[in-house]
Write a protein that holds these residues in place. Structure first.
Motif, PDB file in Angstrom:
ATOM      1  N   GLU A 169      13.444   3.867  57.393  1.00  0.00           N
ATOM      2  CA  GLU A 169      13.725   3.950  58.775  1.00  0.00           C
ATOM      3  C   GLU A 169      13.698   3.155  59.737  1.00  0.00           C
ATOM      4  N   TRP A 170      14.063   1.883  60.508  1.00  0.00           N
ATOM      5  CA  TRP A 170      13.571   1.140  61.102  1.00  0.00           C
ATOM      6  C   TRP A 170      12.414   1.827  62.566  1.00  0.00           C
ATOM      7  N   TRP A 199       6.688  -7.198  52.257  1.00  0.00           N
ATOM      8  CA  TRP A 199       6.655  -5.865  52.644  1.00  0.00           C
ATOM      9  C   TRP A 199       5.179  -5.736  52.733  1.00  0.00           C
ATOM     10  N   TYR A 239       8.841   0.257  59.534  1.00  0.00           N
ATOM     11  CA  TYR A 239       9.219   0.779  59.028  1.00  0.00           C
ATOM     12  C   TYR A 239       8.459   2.519  58.496  1.00  0.00           C
ATOM     13  N   GLU A 252      13.256   2.250  68.129  1.00  0.00           N
ATOM     14  CA  GLU A 252      14.017   3.747  67.871  1.00  0.00           C
ATOM     15  C   GLU A 252      13.668   4.007  68.603  1.00  0.00           C
ATOM     16  N   ASP A 255       8.581  -6.224  61.781  1.00  0.00           N
ATOM     17  CA  ASP A 255       8.959  -5.074  62.193  1.00  0.00           C
ATOM     18  C   ASP A 255       8.138  -3.710  61.220  1.00  0.00           C
ATOM     19  N   ASN A 313       7.129  -5.257  57.583  1.00  0.00           N
ATOM     20  CA  ASN A 313       7.734  -6.155  56.963  1.00  0.00           C
ATOM     21  C   ASN A 313       8.145  -7.541  57.983  1.00  0.00           C
ATOM     22  N   ARG A 330      10.591  -3.452  66.495  1.00  0.00           N
ATOM     23  CA  ARG A 330      10.664  -5.084  65.635  1.00  0.00           C
ATOM     24  C   ARG A 330       9.624  -5.997  67.026  1.00  0.00           C
TER      25      ARG A 330
END
Length: 123
Positions: free
Chosen positions: A46-47, A113, A37, A60, A35, A96, A50
Motif C-alpha cells: 500500500e502507498w 524500487w 510504500y 495516506e 514515494d 519508489n 509522496r
C-alpha cells in the motif's frame, strides 16, 4: 542504472519513532517524485506518502499527523520520519522513485524500487 537503498528500519515499542532513509545512486540526470510504500504480512503493498521534486507532499489517511516525508535533492535522498508508531504500522517499507537518466543522449524516465526495510512495532 539507478539503485535505491533504504535504511533505518528496526523494532520499536508502540508510541516510539523511527526515521527511514532512501538513498538513490547511479546515473541520475533528474529526480522526480518519490514515494514510500509498505507491505504487511499477507497484505497487498500500500502507498504511504509522496513528495514531489518541488517538495509538495501527500499522505495516506492513517499516517497523517504522525509521519513526515522529506527529501534532500542535493543528496538524492528521501526520508520518512515516523512518530507515534502503532502495531498496525508493522510492515516492510519500500521506497519508489521516478528518475530520469540519459542513455545514448536520450532522457529516459523510469520508476525504481528499493529492496525494503523492516519496521516492527511491538511491546
Amino acid at each position: 542504472q539507478v539503485q535505491l537503498v533504504e535504511s533505518g528500519g528496526g523494532m520499536v515499542q508502540p508510541g516510539g519513532s523511527l526515521r527511514l532513509s532512501c538513498a538513490a545512486s547511479g546515473s541520475i540526470f533528474r529526480g522526480g517524485a518519490m514515494d514510500w510504500y509498505r507491505q504487511a504480512p499477507a497484505k497487498q503493498r500500500e502507498w504511504v506518502a509522496r513528495i514531489t521534486s518541488g517538495g509538495s507532499t501527500n499522505y495516506e489517511d492513517s499516517v497523517k499527523g504522525r509521519f513526515t516525508i522529506s527529501r534532500d535533492n542535493a543528496k538524492n535522498t528521501m526520508y520518512l520520519q515516523m512518530n507515534s508508531l502503532k502495531p498496525e504500522d508493522t510492515a516492510v517499507y519500500y521506497c519508489n522513485a521516478e528518475v530520469t537518466r540519459i542513455a545514448g543522449g536520450i532522457p529516459i524516465t523510469s520508476d525504481y524500487w528499493g529492496q525494503g526495510t523492516q519496521v516492527t512495532v511491538s511491546s
